[in-house]
Design a protein around this motif. Structure first.
Motif, PDB file in Angstrom:
ATOM      1  N   PRO A 125       0.505  61.048  17.022  1.00  0.00           N
ATOM      2  CA  PRO A 125       1.719  60.592  16.337  1.00  0.00           C
ATOM      3  C   PRO A 125       2.099  61.509  15.185  1.00  0.00           C
ATOM      4  N   GLU A 126       3.388  61.461  14.812  1.00  0.00           N
ATOM      5  CA  GLU A 126       3.830  62.357  13.736  1.00  0.00           C
ATOM      6  C   GLU A 126       3.444  61.828  12.356  1.00  0.00           C
ATOM      7  N   ASN A 127       3.632  60.526  12.140  1.00  0.00           N
ATOM      8  CA  ASN A 127       3.277  59.937  10.850  1.00  0.00           C
ATOM      9  C   ASN A 127       1.958  59.176  10.950  1.00  0.00           C
ATOM     10  N   ILE A 128       1.248  59.099   9.852  1.00  0.00           N
ATOM     11  CA  ILE A 128       0.038  58.270   9.810  1.00  0.00           C
ATOM     12  C   ILE A 128       0.167  57.351   8.602  1.00  0.00           C
ATOM     13  N   ARG A 129       0.178  56.056   8.882  1.00  0.00           N
ATOM     14  CA  ARG A 129       0.350  55.081   7.801  1.00  0.00           C
ATOM     15  C   ARG A 129      -0.958  54.354   7.563  1.00  0.00           C
ATOM     16  N   VAL A 130      -1.439  54.400   6.333  1.00  0.00           N
ATOM     17  CA  VAL A 130      -2.686  53.709   6.006  1.00  0.00           C
ATOM     18  C   VAL A 130      -2.541  53.040   4.653  1.00  0.00           C
ATOM     19  N   LYS A 131      -3.524  52.209   4.355  1.00  0.00           N
ATOM     20  CA  LYS A 131      -3.525  51.589   3.036  1.00  0.00           C
ATOM     21  C   LYS A 131      -4.613  52.244   2.196  1.00  0.00           C
ATOM     22  N   GLN A 132      -4.322  52.344   0.925  1.00  0.00           N
ATOM     23  CA  GLN A 132      -5.278  52.962   0.001  1.00  0.00           C
ATOM     24  C   GLN A 132      -6.650  52.338   0.170  1.00  0.00           C
ATOM     25  N   GLY A 133      -7.672  53.171   0.315  1.00  0.00           N
ATOM     26  CA  GLY A 133      -9.033  52.673   0.455  1.00  0.00           C
ATOM     27  C   GLY A 133      -9.524  52.656   1.881  1.00  0.00           C
ATOM     28  N   GLN A 134      -8.613  52.780   2.839  1.00  0.00           N
ATOM     29  CA  GLN A 134      -9.062  52.771   4.232  1.00  0.00           C
ATOM     30  C   GLN A 134      -9.680  54.109   4.605  1.00  0.00           C
ATOM     31  N   LYS A 135     -10.613  54.030   5.532  1.00  0.00           N
ATOM     32  CA  LYS A 135     -11.175  55.246   6.090  1.00  0.00           C
ATOM     33  C   LYS A 135     -10.243  55.716   7.207  1.00  0.00           C
ATOM     34  N   VAL A 136      -9.922  57.001   7.211  1.00  0.00           N
ATOM     35  CA  VAL A 136      -9.006  57.540   8.217  1.00  0.00           C
ATOM     36  C   VAL A 136      -9.775  58.492   9.122  1.00  0.00           C
ATOM     37  N   ILE A 137      -9.739  58.228  10.413  1.00  0.00           N
ATOM     38  CA  ILE A 137     -10.402  59.106  11.383  1.00  0.00           C
ATOM     39  C   ILE A 137      -9.311  59.604  12.317  1.00  0.00           C
ATOM     40  N   ILE A 138      -9.114  60.920  12.371  1.00  0.00           N
ATOM     41  CA  ILE A 138      -8.056  61.478  13.216  1.00  0.00           C
ATOM     42  C   ILE A 138      -8.695  62.355  14.289  1.00  0.00           C
ATOM     43  N   HIS A 139      -8.642  61.901  15.545  1.00  0.00           N
ATOM     44  CA  HIS A 139      -9.087  62.719  16.672  1.00  0.00           C
ATOM     45  C   HIS A 139      -7.851  63.344  17.302  1.00  0.00           C
ATOM     46  N   LEU A 140      -7.787  64.643  17.405  1.00  0.00           N
ATOM     47  CA  LEU A 140      -6.644  65.264  18.082  1.00  0.00           C
ATOM     48  C   LEU A 140      -7.147  66.105  19.252  1.00  0.00           C
ATOM     49  N   THR A 141      -6.430  66.004  20.368  1.00  0.00           N
ATOM     50  CA  THR A 141      -6.734  66.815  21.550  1.00  0.00           C
ATOM     51  C   THR A 141      -5.605  67.819  21.736  1.00  0.00           C
ATOM     52  N   ASN A 142      -5.960  69.103  21.700  1.00  0.00           N
ATOM     53  CA  ASN A 142      -4.978  70.165  21.909  1.00  0.00           C
ATOM     54  C   ASN A 142      -4.848  70.385  23.419  1.00  0.00           C
ATOM     55  N   VAL A 143      -3.748  69.922  23.987  1.00  0.00           N
ATOM     56  CA  VAL A 143      -3.619  70.005  25.446  1.00  0.00           C
ATOM     57  C   VAL A 143      -3.128  71.378  25.900  1.00  0.00           C
ATOM     58  N   GLY A 144      -2.813  72.261  24.951  1.00  0.00           N
ATOM     59  CA  GLY A 144      -2.347  73.611  25.301  1.00  0.00           C
ATOM     60  C   GLY A 144      -3.434  74.416  26.001  1.00  0.00           C
ATOM     61  N   GLN A 145      -3.032  75.241  26.949  1.00  0.00           N
ATOM     62  CA  GLN A 145      -4.014  76.000  27.729  1.00  0.00           C
ATOM     63  C   GLN A 145      -3.679  77.485  27.810  1.00  0.00           C
ATOM     64  N   THR A 146      -2.788  77.950  26.926  1.00  0.00           N
ATOM     65  CA  THR A 146      -2.527  79.395  26.918  1.00  0.00           C
ATOM     66  C   THR A 146      -3.233  80.009  25.714  1.00  0.00           C
TER      67      THR A 146
END
Lengths: 793, 793
Positions: free
Chosen positions: A583-604
């Motif tokens: 997603p483009e935006n990430i909305r969280v509340k102060q104090g939360q733990k944020v874990i961002i897993h991203l998969t780069n689907v590009g193959q060039t």
């Protein structure tokens, strides 16, 4: 290039030559100058001769330029991997163009590469943390390349950290580190990493002795001889999968001499290893008592000892259980090694540096740092002495000493301060770096005569030739690693670069053809191998965790991006495609733990992306196909740009959206922060650090239980953030528990797990628990049950 | 070189040429081959012609080799400083040899250099921590060199971090960073650093807009227009002492467009600045609502706006107090800027990138990233429009817009995706990098015609010519900064290096003469200046703190080494001389804080030493004359080798002694650890981080009091680890308090201070409190007194 094309080039070239030669010649003959020459041609239209004249190049320079200049239609012939010293990385440059193409990080976080910034790569670095403390810096020292039949196979590279005794295994398919191993006995090393001829083992010797048990003892002569120890670890290596096998590794206990470099035997000497040493005086300094300082007191004797070990026999002894387990390492005590005839000493020149087995395996060369000679030992003579028990005596630990005259083939004076030896394809020819005299000596170690010298720019340390420590040296090039450059390059402040000088060794006379500055820590060692050995990849299958090279359980495909939210955690499963993060935006509340897993689907080859979170000190570089994770606690409220650096579009860095951290009511926030910080703290390796006394009171496995942060969610005897663990070993099989601890994501769809997730609003995180640690944790769970049952009785 | 020597060289060279020409010629003529040619000469004895033939070099290659190969008797002509991108440093290489000689660290800890490892350099990094949080990584972007009369003066280099809006000032005498400044308004920048012609100011524009007050507001169109802002900061610079003067800096408030690069006017346009922008659509994305992603929605209009600002007038307005103070920064509100006629907009090509003022100052060139043209504006026409109030309208914030046709001199189609412009000494000649077409266009911006193209290896980003953005470009060389290299160098895994391609621009046709790989983050910008501008030092006076360049108060001379011990702290004042550290051993008890100040008394170019503490993650590199500090808490008992890496002796790394950490009784240790950790925590910048709500409840200066860790020792109303601070402002003068807070070591010999040291067994540490923070802390001390007195009433 076909001959026709070549002829055209050559014709053009000859035309240039003839014109320029004429111009130069008339210019230097003192005749009347032509108008063009008087004012000079516009610089861009200069002829070959005019360029040479303007720049003051000699014919030697032009020949060297032709040997090294590498335009786009010519490939470099050799690839080097270097130790980056205190920079904690491995610079790679190409030969003969001497151009840097890669830094492989090992000891130190490397922001460009992303190493140490993703959860996955930080997890790898964690394997090298010592005594439970974060170690984010090291001093890479001696790279070794895996071998098959005594020559490089180009598959794996291993380097040691000499400040903290650890080894790093790099996969030469992607030039990224895959394994970190710490030596559980030593406090420093220097002499690593040396492969045996089929990569059966990697030799790593301790340098400065220290107590194997890592305890404090007042420093005095009695304690030093009793508790301090040196050692030599033979790390078992899997040549196919490129991993060190800790369980099948073992260590020779050595006296508290200062051990240094090693080398493994080959051919006739296969199965044996050679390790030199200094400070066999066992001097412990004492400036407080008015005695000479440490190392000064270490040169009072005229010789030190070459340690000769038999690793083939040692491995058999270990199989038979003839070892002592210290800190989880199998140690062969000095007494056992003596008893079974696998450890001998031979006098060697004072404070030696390099010990190098020649390509035939018949000779062992030791360079005597504080001597002007290299001493050549005959393996045959050593074997005869051992066979005939022809010893001149024993050291104070009872190790048999073979007399110098019995073992020596001869010695040659190569200059003041000889350090290291590298071999030539011509039998008997070796190159030795000579520090004080600042030169390289080419000499014949069989017929014992000097053949040639070439000076270095400034204080040479190591040197390297192509495959120069294998059975099959390839000649052509030698590189002098000069410790710094004085008056060589335009000055840029107090820190001078090193100078790697390329030498053409294909003729009788050595000839320097290029000076390459390298702005790094003290130069150590370099390996130089034929480019044809490399078979690199340029992308990964989509979803790959590049540390394990396995598919990440949290990889998602486009269209399946989602975010899991709990009270305490926001976990994003996203993708990167064509320069766009979902997603483009990430909305969280102060104090939360944020874990961002991203998969780069590009193959060039262009699909490289850096995701950056402003003001949160978070970023990582995704390679084509990679899945990686960033995690942090959203301590600060506000709007933070989320940006993606994208080399494949003219826009470059693009805004993806904002990390939007909204305020929380103070009480709720405080609770969340306290919780998240506990997890974060563990993640960032501010581990529970027990004292020796505390350690004694811990149950087996309790330390692991604490260190993986299990206490953040679990208690014994009551529910907490997660289920009560008391008697869990009675409710679940060991196999299930282990699988759950190591790969919780595999079990998330099981009905009872789903029920628990609903109840606790939390998912068990994958803490990257190793197999052996999982076993320990299960042991602890059982011990807690036993303890409880006992109390009930 | 004298003519006689030169003749000798040329004769030798001619001989080689003649022989080699003959060999090559007979070889290619198809005649019968000689025996030597048939088998080939031994490689080392090859002639010039044989080398060329073996390597397949063309005459162009040999000419390029002659232009770039730089042997030890030839100096390089130009020095470059580059942005290292995500690596957070500044690589320096020489031209034309394209050899790397230095990495200057800025954003990121650099173990080789030691940056961020000593207390002094970490203190510098701390200046750049944002919102009280440690930021140890950044994305160096756009280096700028200080100017005098519109040309480089070679004294200072400033670079911005585009991930976290900060500037770093580097002293080109020693190539080390000296100042870090964070922009207190922005959340990201990109367009920095651009000097005005006499370095009066440095221009830094925000990139992605964000609320200036750093608060959270739900992201929607109304809030975006109301709270989000862009801006342009003019940082006041001291050209003599190389420091940014925060107090006399100011910021233009801009609409929430995405501002990008800037340039300052010169000659006629002196006093003005030009800043371009994109996303004047003020699009805020919305993939959650099915709208196009962020940047895609930012290209719906055909043009964006060039911002024209008058910094000379702005500075006067600020002097008159016509600004609003936000987060300590003087901000000129949009309305005021409009009112006083110092801010205008002009349409510019869609999503532009570089904006560059030509050497005369008469023309401003804007490259339209998503257009194929560069648009040339006439400064004279812009001034006429402003004078005649000839506007085509106003943007939604009321800023007057000058019509394109009114301001434009003309435009030229240079290729798809033009990015940046650099100038030639020939009037009207400019070089533009063109990303999509992957080439550089040489063209005439006065007569509006294309002159030449040269292709780049792969996707060119920036380009740089010698002094190419000053009043006096020097020509000769241009470098194309290619974003990566495909099929160019031997592959080493998924990460490809960048490719910096050197181009000879001294003739009519541009010619690539060298390809230089640089294994770093996305290439940004480079400055290239004449080597004669540099006047570097190679050592410091003994006792120098290299950050402040002042004598450290804790420097000692040989013979005066000593150790101060208190219950909680062991403070070592030692020396390094000739590869030897005094004292050799350091004895502490578990839990004590250890502070090691070492002074390197060496004064030769060889006196570089790295002091390493095994397993404690501590090291630093001492330059000749430097005094620096390592500090840590001795959490682990045991014996840890203390080692010194010494390049000036053959031994290299030498054992100095052991860090000997003895056990403490558990209770005492726990107390010490708790105390030390609190200090350590502060040192390592796990600062107190108040929420917006908490912040409101703090007294002025209380945050600084907390953040400098004063609470570790002081309370109000009772003695603690240090004296009670209640009413301290009544006992001491403001002047004394400030001096004491900033430089406690100056007061250590005062009788009452000595008495207090004896009482508390602790010395007030120097926390590197800035002058303004000291003022705030004193304000807080006073506020506490007032509060107390009120309560008494």
């Amino acid at each position: 290039m076909n001959m026709k094309k070549f002829s055209t080039y050559i014709s053009l070239f000859m035309a240039t030559l003839i014109i320029s030669s004429l111009l130069v010649f008339t210019g230097c003959g003192g005749k009347k100058k032509s108008a063009v020459e008087e004012i000079g041609a516009p610089r861009g239209d200069e002829s070959f001769g005019q360029v040479i004249k303007r720049r003051g190049l000699t014919s030697d320079d032009i020949l060297a330029a032709a040997k090294t200049y590498t335009p786009d239609h010519v490939q470099d012939e050799y690839v080097t991997v270097n130790s980056g010293g205190q920079e904690g990385n491995l610079p790679t440059y190409l030969v003969p163009s001497m151009r840097l193409v890669k830094y492989t990080p090992t000891n130190t976080r490397n922001p460009y590469d992303g190493y140490g910034y993703s959860t996955e790569t930080y997890g790898l670095m964690r394997q090298g943390f010592i005594d439970g403390h974060q170690i984010l810096w090291g001093d890479t020292h001696h790279p070794g390349i895996s071998e098959t039949n005594g020559d490089y196979n180009g598959k794996w590279l291993v380097i040691n950290d000499k400040a903290n005794p650890r080894l790093f295994v790099v996969d030469l398919k992607d030039f990224e580190p895959k394994q970190v191993i710490k030596n559980p006995l030593f406090r420093s090393d220097h002499g690593g990493c040396f492969f045996t001829p089929n990569s059966e083992y990697i030799m790593e010797a301790s340098q400065y002795p220290a107590p194997f048990d890592h305890k404090y003892y007042p420093l005095n002569d009695v304690n030093f001889r009793k508790y301090w120890r040196g050692g030599l670890t033979y790390w078992k290596f899997d040549n196919e999968n490129g991993r060190i096998d800790k369980k099948n590794s073992f260590t020779f206990e050595f006296p508290p001499y200062t051990q240094d470099l090693s080398d493994a035997g080959k051919n006739a000497s296969y199965g044996w290893g050679f390790t030199n040493s200094f400070c066999t005086e066992m001097y412990i300094g004492g400036d407080m008592q008015g005695r000479p300082p440490f190392e000064a007191g270490c040169s009072s004797r005229d010789v030190d000892y070459l340690h000769v070990t038999n690793w083939k026999k040692a491995a058999e002894l270990v199989k038979q259980g003839k070892y002592k387990l210290i800190n989880g390492m199998k140690v062969i005590p000095i007494k056992e090694a003596i008893k079974y005839g696998i450890l001998f000493l031979i006098p060697e020149p004072k404070s030696p540096h390099g010990v190098d087995v020649d390509p035939t395996g018949d000779y062992i060369l030791v360079a005597g740092k504080l001597d002007s000679h290299v001493w050549v030992y005959s393996f045959k003579k050593i074997m005869n002495a051992i066979k005939n028990k022809d010893f001149e005596g024993y050291d104070s630990y009872g190790i048999p000493i073979i007399a110098l005259k019995t073992a020596l083939h001869g010695s040659v004076e190569v200059g003041l301060g000889p350090l290291h030896n590298q071999f030539d394809p011509v039998k008997g020819v070796v190159y030795t770096s000579v520090y004080v005299d600042s030169w390289t000596t080419k000499w014949d170690y069989i017929n014992l005569k000097v053949l040639d010298h070439v000076s270095s720019n400034y204080n040479i340390g190591h040197l390297v030739s192509t495959h120069g420590d294998t059975k099959h040296p390839q000649g052509k090039y030698l590189i002098e690693l000069d410790k710094l450059s004085i008056d060589r390059f335009n000055p840029v402040g107090p820190l001078h670069p090193q100078n790697h000088q390329l030498i053409d060794i294909s003729g009788d006379k050595m000839k320097i053809i290029y000076d390459m500055p390298l702005p790094m820590g003290e130069p150590h060692y370099t390996v130089m191998f034929n480019k044809d050995l490399l078979h690199t990849i340029d992308k990964y299958p989509v979803g790959t965790d590049i540390v394990s090279l396995k598919k990440a359980s949290y990889a998602v495909t486009p269209g399946n991006e989602h975010t899991n939210r709990s009270k305490r955690t926001v976990e994003v499963f996203g993708t990167i495609q064509n320069g766009k993060v979902v997603p483009e935006n990430i909305r969280v509340k102060q104090g939360q733990k944020v874990i961002i897993h991203l998969t780069n689907v590009g193959q060039t080859e262009l699909d490289h992306y850096v995701y950056e979170i402003a003001s949160y000190d978070k970023q990582y570089r995704w390679r084509p196909g990679e899945t990686a994770t960033l995690q942090f606690v959203a301590t600060k409220a506000g709007m933070y740009p989320l940006m993606l650096d994208d080399i494949s579009s003219p826009e470059g860095r693009k805004l993806q959206g904002y990390l939007q951290v909204s305020y929380r009511p103070a009480a709720e926030k405080a609770r969340l922060l306290a919780f998240s910080k506990r997890i974060q703290k563990d993640n960032e390796m501010q581990k529970f650090q027990p004292s020796a006394i505390e350690l004694k009171n811990l149950l087996p496995g309790e330390l692991e239980f604490l260190n993986y942060g299990c206490t953040a969610c679990h208690k014994f005897g009551k529910d907490f953030n997660g289920p009560d663990l008391l008697m869990v070993d009675k409710r679940r099989s060991d196999k299930w528990l282990k699988s759950w601890i190591m790969n919780p994501e595999k079990h998330m769809k099981e009905a009872d797990i789903q029920a628990m997730r609903n109840k606790y609003k939390l998912a068990m995180p994958n803490q990257n628990v190793s197999s052996s640690d999982a076993d320990k944790i299960i042991k602890y769970l059982k011990a807690k049950s036993t303890e409880f049952l006992k109390q009930q009785q």
